[in-house]
Design an enzyme around this catalytic site. Structure first.
Site, PDB file in Angstrom:
ATOM      1  N   THR A  28       0.848  -1.206   0.000  1.00 17.67           N
ATOM      2  CA  THR A  28       0.000   0.000   0.000  1.00 17.67           C
ATOM      3  C   THR A  28       0.875   1.245   0.000  1.00 17.67           C
ATOM      4  O   THR A  28       1.945   1.247   0.628  1.00 17.67           O
ATOM      5  CB  THR A  28      -0.880  -0.002   1.264  1.00 17.67           C
ATOM      6  OG1 THR A  28      -1.679  -1.181   1.273  1.00 17.67           O
ATOM      7  CG2 THR A  28      -1.803   1.219   1.298  1.00 17.67           C
ATOM      8  N   GLY A  29       0.399   2.298  -0.686  1.00 21.95           N
ATOM      9  CA  GLY A  29       1.101   3.583  -0.601  1.00 21.95           C
ATOM     10  C   GLY A  29       1.402   4.163  -1.970  1.00 21.95           C
ATOM     11  O   GLY A  29       1.087   3.573  -3.010  1.00 21.95           O
ATOM     12  N   THR A  31       4.328   4.679  -3.422  1.00 17.95           N
ATOM     13  CA  THR A  31       5.350   3.954  -4.188  1.00 17.95           C
ATOM     14  C   THR A  31       4.732   2.701  -4.811  1.00 17.95           C
ATOM     15  O   THR A  31       4.993   2.393  -5.990  1.00 17.95           O
ATOM     16  CB  THR A  31       6.543   3.583  -3.282  1.00 17.95           C
ATOM     17  OG1 THR A  31       6.847   4.692  -2.436  1.00 17.95           O
ATOM     18  CG2 THR A  31       7.767   3.231  -4.103  1.00 17.95           C
ATOM     19  N   GLY A  82       6.132  -0.706   0.014  1.00 14.42           N
ATOM     20  CA  GLY A  82       6.978   0.425   0.406  1.00 14.42           C
ATOM     21  C   GLY A  82       7.305   0.371   1.887  1.00 14.42           C
ATOM     22  O   GLY A  82       7.040  -0.623   2.568  1.00 14.42           O
ATOM     23  N   ALA A  83       7.884   1.449   2.394  1.00 12.55           N
ATOM     24  CA  ALA A  83       8.202   1.546   3.826  1.00 12.55           C
ATOM     25  C   ALA A  83       8.349   3.011   4.198  1.00 12.55           C
ATOM     26  O   ALA A  83       8.557   3.868   3.339  1.00 12.55           O
ATOM     27  CB  ALA A  83       9.487   0.784   4.145  1.00 12.55           C
ATOM     28  N   ASP A  84       8.253   3.261   5.492  1.00 17.66           N
ATOM     29  CA  ASP A  84       8.464   4.623   6.009  1.00 17.66           C
ATOM     30  C   ASP A  84       9.904   4.834   6.437  1.00 17.66           C
ATOM     31  O   ASP A  84      10.412   5.957   6.353  1.00 17.66           O
ATOM     32  CB  ASP A  84       7.503   4.884   7.170  1.00 17.66           C
ATOM     33  CG  ASP A  84       6.064   4.750   6.721  1.00 17.66           C
ATOM     34  OD1 ASP A  84       5.663   5.502   5.821  1.00 17.66           O
ATOM     35  OD2 ASP A  84       5.355   3.861   7.228  1.00 17.66           O
ATOM     36  N   GLY A  96       2.592   3.979   7.865  1.00 18.93           N
ATOM     37  CA  GLY A  96       2.246   5.386   7.657  1.00 18.93           C
ATOM     38  C   GLY A  96       0.891   5.535   6.980  1.00 18.93           C
ATOM     39  O   GLY A  96       0.174   6.516   7.182  1.00 18.93           O
ATOM     40  N   GLU A 103      -0.613  -5.697   5.621  1.00 15.16           N
ATOM     41  CA  GLU A 103       0.727  -5.748   5.005  1.00 15.16           C
ATOM     42  C   GLU A 103       1.567  -6.835   5.667  1.00 15.16           C
ATOM     43  O   GLU A 103       2.272  -7.595   4.989  1.00 15.16           O
ATOM     44  CB  GLU A 103       1.415  -4.388   5.135  1.00 15.16           C
ATOM     45  CG  GLU A 103       0.773  -3.315   4.265  1.00 15.16           C
ATOM     46  CD  GLU A 103       1.336  -1.921   4.491  1.00 15.16           C
ATOM     47  OE1 GLU A 103       1.149  -1.076   3.595  1.00 15.16           O
ATOM     48  OE2 GLU A 103       1.945  -1.660   5.538  1.00 15.16           O
ATOM     49  N   LYS A 121      14.001   7.407   2.797  1.00 13.96           N
ATOM     50  CA  LYS A 121      13.543   6.414   3.778  1.00 13.96           C
ATOM     51  C   LYS A 121      14.698   5.672   4.447  1.00 13.96           C
ATOM     52  O   LYS A 121      14.498   4.929   5.403  1.00 13.96           O
ATOM     53  CB  LYS A 121      12.619   5.381   3.091  1.00 13.96           C
ATOM     54  CG  LYS A 121      11.483   5.972   2.281  1.00 13.96           C
ATOM     55  CD  LYS A 121      10.441   6.610   3.165  1.00 13.96           C
ATOM     56  CE  LYS A 121       9.253   7.176   2.400  1.00 13.96           C
ATOM     57  NZ  LYS A 121       8.380   6.195   1.786  1.00 13.96           N
TER      58      LYS A 121
HETATM   59  C1  5RP Z   1       1.359   1.893   4.398  1.00 15.07           C
HETATM   60  C2  5RP Z   1       2.833   1.759   4.385  1.00 15.07           C
HETATM   61  C3  5RP Z   1       3.566   2.362   3.236  1.00 15.07           C
HETATM   62  O1  5RP Z   1       4.321   1.377   2.628  1.00 15.07           O
HETATM   63  C4  5RP Z   1       4.472   3.456   3.724  1.00 15.07           C
HETATM   64  O2  5RP Z   1       3.687   4.408   4.450  1.00 15.07           O
HETATM   65  C5  5RP Z   1       5.204   4.151   2.594  1.00 15.07           C
HETATM   66  O3  5RP Z   1       4.303   4.872   1.813  1.00 15.07           O
HETATM   67  P1  5RP Z   1       4.759   5.691   0.530  1.00 15.07           P
HETATM   68  O4  5RP Z   1       5.176   4.688  -0.496  1.00 15.07           O
HETATM   69  O5  5RP Z   1       3.506   6.437   0.139  1.00 15.07           O
HETATM   70  O6  5RP Z   1       5.870   6.620   0.926  1.00 15.07           O
HETATM   71  O7  5RP Z   1       3.440   1.187   5.240  1.00 15.07           O
HETATM   72  O8  5RP Z   1       0.806   1.377   5.588  1.00 15.07           O
END
Ligand code: 5RP
Length: 214
Positions: A28-29, A31, A82-84, A96, A103, A121
């Site tokens: 999700t997100g 990316t 993706g990841a924060d 995030g 996930e 990140k």
């Molecule tokens: C959602 C997540 C996303 O992977 C994380 O927030 C990164 O988002 P983005 O790709 O919009 O920077 O963990 O729960």
């Protein structure tokens, strides 16, 4: 290069891990949205996707990619998300976008977890990004107090309800030098559904833009 371009590059680069006829786990997100766009070009060569959120399910369906139930499929060969934050050992903070529980489930079901990020990140030590913790609503204060006793400052993400009907605490002020230990400890608190640390099941590959993180 700007972060949006790096996200696009990472999303497109992850396509090389998609095998013929696969069922792909999709995170999700923003990316991941680039990954879904690129996956749409392969939609006739894959069986479909297992999604980690209502948001991603909508994007997948809009692009003609079948969304499959995890209970109806076997183990997945690939999960892309993706990841924060990401540390040098490929431990992650996620959540995030409030999708951390599903996930973590889809990541656990997959043989390979490819994490797609932009360079902002990358961190040496996790914790500058507030750690999301999904909680059962009635346990919000209880879990908050337990986290405060451990040195974190929990902030309720007011107004956000997860896809599972739960709430999120964002924990500030942590310096996470042992992510596996903290994930394990917070997982034990009554009322915690999911901790946004992905350390026990970390990423197998991290793509920063189009480059594999060394
Ligand atoms: C959602 C997540 C996303 O992977 C994380 O927030 C990164 O988002 P983005 O790709 O919009 O920077 O963990 O729960």
């Amino acid at each position: 290069m700007d972060h949006a371009s790096e996200k696009r590059q990472a999303g497109e680069a992850a396509i090389r891990y998609v095998e013929e006829d696969a069922i792909v786990g999709v995170g999700t997100g923003s990316t991941v949205a680039y990954f879904i766009d690129a996956l749409a070009d392969l939609r006739n060569r894959i069986q479909g996707a297992v999604s980690s959120s209502e948001q991603s399910s909508t994007l997948l369906r809009e692009r003609g990619i079948p969304v499959l139930d995890l209970n109806a499929v076997g183990p997945l060969t690939l999960y892309v998300d993706g990841a924060d934050e990401c540390d040098p050992s490929r431990h992650l903070i996620k959540g995030g976008g409030a999708a951390l529980t599903r996930e973590k489930i889809v990541a656990a079901a997959a043989t390979k977890f490819v994490c797609i990020i932009d360079s902002s990140k990358r961190v040496d030590v996790l914790g500058k990004f507030p750690l999301p913790v999904e909680v059962i609503p009635m346990a919000r204060s209880l879990v908050g107090r337990e986290i405060a006793r451990r040195g974190g400052q929990p902030v309720w993400r007011d107004g956000v309800v997860t896809d599972n009907g739960n709430w999120i605490l964002d924990v500030h002020g942590l310096r996470i030098t042992d992510p596996v230990a903290l994930e394990t400890e917070l997982n034990q608190l009554a009322g915690v559904v999911t901790v946004g640390l992905f350390a026990r099941r970390r990423a197998d590959v991290v793509l920063v833009g189009s480059q594999v993180m060394g």
